[in-house]
Design an enzyme around this catalytic site. Structure first.
Site, PDB file in Angstrom:
ATOM      1  N   ASP A 149      45.611  31.467  40.282  1.00  0.00           N
ATOM      2  CA  ASP A 149      45.898  32.031  41.592  1.00  0.00           C
ATOM      3  C   ASP A 149      45.693  33.546  41.511  1.00  0.00           C
ATOM      4  OD1 ASP A 149      47.963  33.300  43.568  1.00  0.00           O
ATOM      5  OD2 ASP A 149      47.739  31.245  44.263  1.00  0.00           O
ATOM      6  N   GLU A 165      43.714  31.123  47.906  1.00  0.00           N
ATOM      7  CA  GLU A 165      43.287  31.973  46.787  1.00  0.00           C
ATOM      8  C   GLU A 165      43.541  31.277  45.458  1.00  0.00           C
ATOM      9  OE1 GLU A 165      47.494  33.536  47.848  1.00  0.00           O
ATOM     10  OE2 GLU A 165      45.794  32.650  48.898  1.00  0.00           O
TER      11      GLU A 165
END
Length: 302
Positions: free
Chosen positions: A173, A216
């Site tokens: 992430d 993301e």
């Protein structure tokens, strides 16, 4: 030009002259299984379908034979022939040895892998390719989609579990990505996601599956990979991203990632969902303990 100057005239064209509208070619579409979404145009001659690397169309489905069936095309007439497969070849629910295929015939060779035979023109083919690309690849990052990843991890988990082979998963992430969007704008955020994807694809093997899992968040699925090797790759990736230049419209953007790694080995996970949840928990540990780090069971126990 005002409305009074606008000419509302229909442009005359020849519908029959549209490129490809009259040319039909035999084809098979994969409706399910590891090759789901793929379309293959069948040229004159023979093609063999199976899980062997020597097959013309390779399908990584352990429930099918190495050379399962072949299709022979002559003057655009397609004949399917079973190649003494273990579990058989079925056309419209009936087990066959050899049969001429008709448009919309469904070919099933395992519980997962189903194909449809059809005749397509250039327009059909081009439309299918566009939809196939949309289903397989994320438009911003060019990584695989979450849908593709979830389909592949089911098959990879089953393959590894049956053969008692290691299967590693890394979930990572981007740290403080919302701040990137808020500070530099969403175009800059898209640039960062694309660059991270480029860097990742440059570091993994061809057989690894790399996908955008969320906004993301990304995943890397690594076949035949021990946890130690997956952790080593994740650490190299973390360092590479942290030390790479991210410059958008002359503005330098700091980028780091947090990574969680899990590994299937000796039946320690009962399902692919458990493997995903474990990697996600280690990712959460990385984010909760300073970010820009890799976490895995072996790292925490040591």
């Amino acid at each position: 030009m005002g409305i009074e100057g606008f000419k509302d005239e229909t442009v005359v064209t020849s519908i029959g002259a549209l490129e490809g509208i009259s040319e039909k070619e035999p084809a098979v579409d994969f409706l399910g299984g590891p090759a789901m979404g793929m379309q293959v145009i069948l040229a004159e001659g023979e093609v063999v379908v199976g899980r062997s690397k020597d097959a013309n169309i390779v399908v990584e489905d352990e429930a099918i034979s190495r050379c399962h069936f072949k299709i022979k095309v002559r003057d655009k007439i397609a004949t399917i022939e079973d190649l003494n497969s273990t579990n058989g070849t079925f056309v419209n629910g009936m087990r066959i040895k050899q049969q001429v295929l008709k448009a919309n015939d469904k070919i099933q060779i395992s519980s997962a892998t189903v194909l449809r035979f059809s005749y397509v023109d250039t327009i059909d083919k081009n439309s299918h390719e566009r939809f196939y690309e949309m289903a397989l690849y994320d438009p911003v990052t060019a990584a695989h989609t979450k849908r593709y990843f979830l389909d592949r991890i089911q098959h990879e988990f089953a393959h590894s579990a049956r053969r008692n082979l290691p299967l590693s998963l890394a979930i990572f992430d981007l740290d403080f990505f919302k701040k990137v969007n808020d500070t530099y704008g969403h175009p800059a955020g898209d640039y960062v996601l694309h660059r991270v994807s480029e860097i990742t694809k440059g570091m993994i093997r061809r057989e690894d599956i790399f996908a955008r899992y969320g906004g993301e968040e990304f995943v890397i699925l690594m076949r035949d990979t021990e946890e130690a090797d997956a952790v080593a790759l994740s650490e190299r990736l973390r360092k590479k991203i942290a030390t790479s230049d991210f410059v958008f419209e002359s503005k330098r953007i700091p980028v780091t990632v947090s990574i969680g790694v899990s590994c299937l080995k000796d039946a320690n996970f009962k399902s692919y969902g458990e493997l995903i949840r474990a990697a996600d928990e280690y990712l959460y540990f990385s984010k909760s303990n300073g970010r820009n780090r890799v976490s895995a069971k072996s790292l925490l126990t040591s």
